[in-house]
Design an enzyme around this catalytic site. Structure first.
Site, PDB file in Angstrom:
ATOM      1  N   HIS A   1      45.089  71.808  53.854  1.00 18.37           N
ATOM      2  CA  HIS A   1      43.992  71.018  53.296  1.00 18.37           C
ATOM      3  C   HIS A   1      42.858  71.935  52.891  1.00 18.37           C
ATOM      4  O   HIS A   1      42.722  73.060  53.380  1.00 18.37           O
ATOM      5  CB  HIS A   1      43.501  69.952  54.294  1.00 18.37           C
ATOM      6  CG  HIS A   1      42.516  70.463  55.288  1.00 18.37           C
ATOM      7  ND1 HIS A   1      41.167  70.519  55.030  1.00 18.37           N
ATOM      8  CD2 HIS A   1      42.676  70.967  56.525  1.00 18.37           C
ATOM      9  CE1 HIS A   1      40.543  71.027  56.093  1.00 18.37           C
ATOM     10  NE2 HIS A   1      41.437  71.304  57.003  1.00 18.37           N
ATOM     11  N   CYS A   2      42.066  71.434  51.940  1.00 25.71           N
ATOM     12  CA  CYS A   2      40.857  72.152  51.526  1.00 25.71           C
ATOM     13  C   CYS A   2      39.704  71.150  51.600  1.00 25.71           C
ATOM     14  O   CYS A   2      39.649  70.356  52.533  1.00 25.71           O
ATOM     15  CB  CYS A   2      41.037  72.753  50.128  1.00 25.71           C
ATOM     16  SG  CYS A   2      41.409  71.530  48.860  1.00 25.71           S
ATOM     17  N   HIS A   3      38.808  71.182  50.636  1.00 24.28           N
ATOM     18  CA  HIS A   3      37.679  70.256  50.677  1.00 24.28           C
ATOM     19  C   HIS A   3      38.009  68.935  49.994  1.00 24.28           C
ATOM     20  O   HIS A   3      37.733  67.867  50.519  1.00 24.28           O
ATOM     21  CB  HIS A   3      36.440  70.892  50.045  1.00 24.28           C
ATOM     22  CG  HIS A   3      35.189  70.114  50.309  1.00 24.28           C
ATOM     23  ND1 HIS A   3      34.643  70.000  51.570  1.00 24.28           N
ATOM     24  CD2 HIS A   3      34.400  69.373  49.486  1.00 24.28           C
ATOM     25  CE1 HIS A   3      33.559  69.226  51.516  1.00 24.28           C
ATOM     26  NE2 HIS A   3      33.391  68.834  50.258  1.00 24.28           N
TER      27      HIS A   3
END
Length: 126
Positions: A88-90
């Site tokens: 996951h990222c932002h």
């Protein structure tokens, strides 16, 4: 002739919802949740239980031998058939890049939490 293991490249299986992620965090002993954001972003907050591997380091990290991976990240390197490998990222874009890279490298169950930290912090926040 069975094709049960084949799946389309853009299968729904590559994405995971907030609800699915929360369930995995609660019950999966084998979950490896990888935060691919920058160090500056992670310093502002992270999903509990995640490890940090910046998106541009994912390929080299996953190429490490298991002992080097454990020494560098403090967790066991996932096997290629790890059932629960989530990036996951932002907001989802870098997580997808990392997921695609892991899939290319043979991690057949890699998935992207597309809601990212933005959704997590809004719904599960401090």
């Amino acid at each position: 002739m069975s094709h049960a293991k084949c799946r389309p490249a853009n299968s729904e299986k590559e994405a995971i919802s907030l609800e699915d992620l929360k369930a995995l965090l609660g019950e999966s002993q084998s979950l490896l949740l990888v935060d691919v954001r920058s160090k500056e972003e992670v310093d502002k907050g992270c999903i509990p239980g995640s490890i940090h591997i910046p998106v541009d380091s994912v390929e080299s990290a996953l190429a490490l031998d298991p002992a080097e991976f454990k020494a560098k990240y403090g967790v066991t390197k996932p096997p290629l058939d790890a059932p629960d490998l989530v990036f996951h990222c932002h907001m989802g874009k870098r997580g997808k890049v990392a997921t695609d890279k892991a899939l290319e490298m043979g991690f057949q169950n890699a998935r992207n939490y597309a809601g990212g930290y933005q959704e997590w912090s809004k719904k599960e926040g401090k």
